[in-house]
Design an enzyme around this catalytic site. Structure first.
Site, PDB file in Angstrom:
ATOM      1  N   SER A  63       0.780  -1.451   0.176  1.00 20.71           N
ATOM      2  CA  SER A  63       0.038  -0.065   0.029  1.00 20.71           C
ATOM      3  C   SER A  63       0.881   1.148  -0.088  1.00 20.71           C
ATOM      4  O   SER A  63       0.339   2.479  -0.167  1.00 20.71           O
ATOM      5  CB  SER A  63      -0.878   0.056   1.172  1.00 20.71           C
ATOM      6  OG  SER A  63      -2.174  -0.862   0.873  1.00 20.71           O
ATOM      7  N   LYS A  66       0.302   3.545  -2.743  1.00 21.59           N
ATOM      8  CA  LYS A  66      -0.768   4.601  -2.903  1.00 21.59           C
ATOM      9  C   LYS A  66      -0.449   5.985  -2.967  1.00 21.59           C
ATOM     10  O   LYS A  66      -1.084   6.816  -3.504  1.00 21.59           O
ATOM     11  CB  LYS A  66      -1.751   4.200  -2.024  1.00 21.59           C
ATOM     12  CG  LYS A  66      -2.367   2.717  -2.200  1.00 21.59           C
ATOM     13  CD  LYS A  66      -3.281   2.374  -0.814  1.00 21.59           C
ATOM     14  CE  LYS A  66      -3.693   0.681  -1.060  1.00 21.59           C
ATOM     15  NZ  LYS A  66      -4.307   0.174  -0.083  1.00 21.59           N
ATOM     16  N   TYR A 190      -3.992  -2.540  -9.984  1.00 22.32           N
ATOM     17  CA  TYR A 190      -3.987  -2.335  -8.605  1.00 22.32           C
ATOM     18  C   TYR A 190      -2.931  -3.322  -8.036  1.00 22.32           C
ATOM     19  O   TYR A 190      -2.043  -3.154  -7.143  1.00 22.32           O
ATOM     20  CB  TYR A 190      -5.225  -2.241  -8.018  1.00 22.32           C
ATOM     21  CG  TYR A 190      -5.181  -2.296  -6.258  1.00 22.32           C
ATOM     22  CD1 TYR A 190      -4.994  -1.353  -5.715  1.00 22.32           C
ATOM     23  CD2 TYR A 190      -5.169  -3.645  -5.671  1.00 22.32           C
ATOM     24  CE1 TYR A 190      -4.664  -1.153  -4.438  1.00 22.32           C
ATOM     25  CE2 TYR A 190      -5.514  -3.569  -4.183  1.00 22.32           C
ATOM     26  CZ  TYR A 190      -4.849  -2.379  -3.563  1.00 22.32           C
ATOM     27  OH  TYR A 190      -4.858  -2.297  -2.351  1.00 22.32           O
ATOM     28  N   TYR A 242      -4.764   3.308   8.174  1.00 23.57           N
ATOM     29  CA  TYR A 242      -6.003   2.720   8.203  1.00 23.57           C
ATOM     30  C   TYR A 242      -6.544   3.119   9.759  1.00 23.57           C
ATOM     31  O   TYR A 242      -6.346   4.171  10.118  1.00 23.57           O
ATOM     32  CB  TYR A 242      -6.040   1.334   8.153  1.00 23.57           C
ATOM     33  CG  TYR A 242      -5.098   0.878   6.846  1.00 23.57           C
ATOM     34  CD1 TYR A 242      -5.721   1.075   5.564  1.00 23.57           C
ATOM     35  CD2 TYR A 242      -3.856   0.034   6.832  1.00 23.57           C
ATOM     36  CE1 TYR A 242      -4.999   0.798   4.606  1.00 23.57           C
ATOM     37  CE2 TYR A 242      -3.557  -0.317   5.600  1.00 23.57           C
ATOM     38  CZ  TYR A 242      -3.677   0.136   4.484  1.00 23.57           C
ATOM     39  OH  TYR A 242      -3.187  -0.150   3.604  1.00 23.57           O
ATOM     40  N   VAL A 260       1.140  -3.718   3.737  1.00 19.59           N
ATOM     41  CA  VAL A 260       1.075  -5.078   4.472  1.00 19.59           C
ATOM     42  C   VAL A 260       2.342  -5.832   4.441  1.00 19.59           C
ATOM     43  O   VAL A 260       2.549  -7.162   4.853  1.00 19.59           O
ATOM     44  CB  VAL A 260      -0.137  -5.976   4.250  1.00 19.59           C
ATOM     45  CG1 VAL A 260      -1.406  -5.295   4.850  1.00 19.59           C
ATOM     46  CG2 VAL A 260      -0.255  -6.452   2.770  1.00 19.59           C
TER      47      VAL A 260
HETATM   48  N1  GLU Z   1      -2.096  -5.330  -1.676  1.00 20.67           N
HETATM   49  C1  GLU Z   1      -2.725  -5.147  -0.623  1.00 20.67           C
HETATM   50  C2  GLU Z   1      -4.237  -5.383  -0.421  1.00 20.67           C
HETATM   51  O1  GLU Z   1      -4.749  -4.712  -1.499  1.00 20.67           O
HETATM   52  C3  GLU Z   1      -2.592  -3.894   0.148  1.00 20.67           C
HETATM   53  C4  GLU Z   1      -2.779  -3.801   1.569  1.00 20.67           C
HETATM   54  C5  GLU Z   1      -1.818  -2.918   2.301  1.00 20.67           C
HETATM   55  O2  GLU Z   1      -0.509  -3.003   1.894  1.00 20.67           O
HETATM   56  O3  GLU Z   1      -2.077  -2.327   3.334  1.00 20.67           O
HETATM   57  O4  GLU Z   1      -4.931  -6.209   0.219  1.00 20.67           O
END
Ligand code: GLU
Length: 306
Positions: A63, A66, A190, A242, A260
């Site tokens: 993520s 992003k 994505y 988050y 993650v």
């Molecule tokens: N590729 C992961 C997902 O979409 C990203 C989530 C993350 O890194 O927090 O579940």
């Protein structure tokens, strides 16, 4: 405190905690990573890089990508983006479907998965699949000053095969008529952006434009306007972790974005960018030891936006 010394101390102090937390298992390729690994890097806007541990080991940025896709979307469509995605902390897990249903397919912010899928749709609509991925990699390679940053195809495949919640999120957004591109293509792009792999030293370098008012301090090129760089930082502070964003702001006090894969990127505006990697996660999906290491960095150096 001098940065090399601070990093050495942090490494020593976090070592007993390595392995606490759990690696992400919902993406099989990430479940195989040794939870005890650790690397950290700090890049300053005047061109120094300080490292400790496995700072050059490549890991899945997930993520953290992003931040770069948001930068590109703002470059392309500017503030029109905000009619399709909000700017409020979600207080819900990164892959939650519940809020999206209540809010009729307009995700709370660009850093939860739903919001990032909308951002990905913007890039896909502007450029198409190949060109959009080329622009994402191109931006990261430029700001990381490393032309070798690439997608890990195994992680992309693994995520595609197991990304059921992301498929559900994308279909829910689509059901409200909020996408312009094909749902499968959005998900494919994505998954590929999340599967980009790089090391802490490159990652810290790649966020320097956010520490330096939107201009890459190495090349001098303006990546994004000063105002937008400030806004990306403010979103990282309020939404970058988050439902643990408030806790990160409380403990670290810097804009940050976690993934993650166990990486966290943090920005100290006007000073430096830091990246840390330790794969075992806290219950909210951010690196447990990574958060601790950044908390210690902030405490030892006095860095904070407050
Ligand atoms: N590729 C992961 C997902 O979409 C990203 C989530 C993350 O890194 O927090 O579940």
């Amino acid at each position: 405190m001098e940065l090399d010394r601070a990093l050495r101390e942090i490494h020593r102090e976090v070592t007993p905690h390595l392995g606490e937390g759990r690696v992400a298992t919902y993406i099989p390729a990430l479940a195989r990573v040794d939870p005890r690994r650790f690397g950290m890097a700090v890049a300053t806007i005047d061109g120094e890089t300080h490292v400790v541990g496995e700072a050059n080991a490549s890991f899945s940025i997930q993520s953290i990508s992003k931040v770069f896709t948001l930068t590109l979307a703002l470059q392309q469509v500017g503030s029109r983006l905000w009619s399709r995605v909000g700017r409020e902390p979600s207080g819900t897990p990164f892959n939650s479907l519940v809020q999206l249903e209540y809010e009729r397919g307009v995700p709370r912010n660009p850093f939860i998965n739903a919001g990032a899928l909308v951002v990905t749709d913007v890039l896909l609509f502007c450029w198409g699949r190949e060109e959009a991925l080329g622009h994402i990699l191109g931006l990261i390679r430029e700001v990381a000053a490393d032309g070798h940053v690439a997608v890990d195809p195994e992680v992309a495949r693994s995520e595609k095969a197991s990304g059921h919640r992301n498929v559900a999120l994308a279909n829910l957004i689509h059901s409200f008529g909020r996408f312009r591109s094909d749902v499968d293509e959005i998900l494919d792009l994505y998954f590929h952006q999340c599967a980009i792999a790089m090391g802490c030293a490159q990652l810290a370098r790649s966020a320097l434009f956010l520490a330096a008012g939107g201009r890459d301090p190495g090349s001098g090129r303006r990546v994004i306007s000063r105002r937008r760089a400030r806004r990306i930082n403010s979103l990282m502070l309020t939404c970058g972790h988050y439902d643990a964003s408030g806790d990160f702001a409380f403990r670290v006090g810097l804009p940050g974005k976690s993934g993650v894969g166990g990486g966290i990127l943090a920005v100290a505006p006007g000073r430096l960018a830091a990246a840390v990697w330790s794969p075992a996660l806290n219950p909210q999906g951010s690196s447990l030891v990574g958060t601790l290491a950044l908390e210690k960095l902030a405490a030892k150096t006095g860095l904070s936006v407050f």
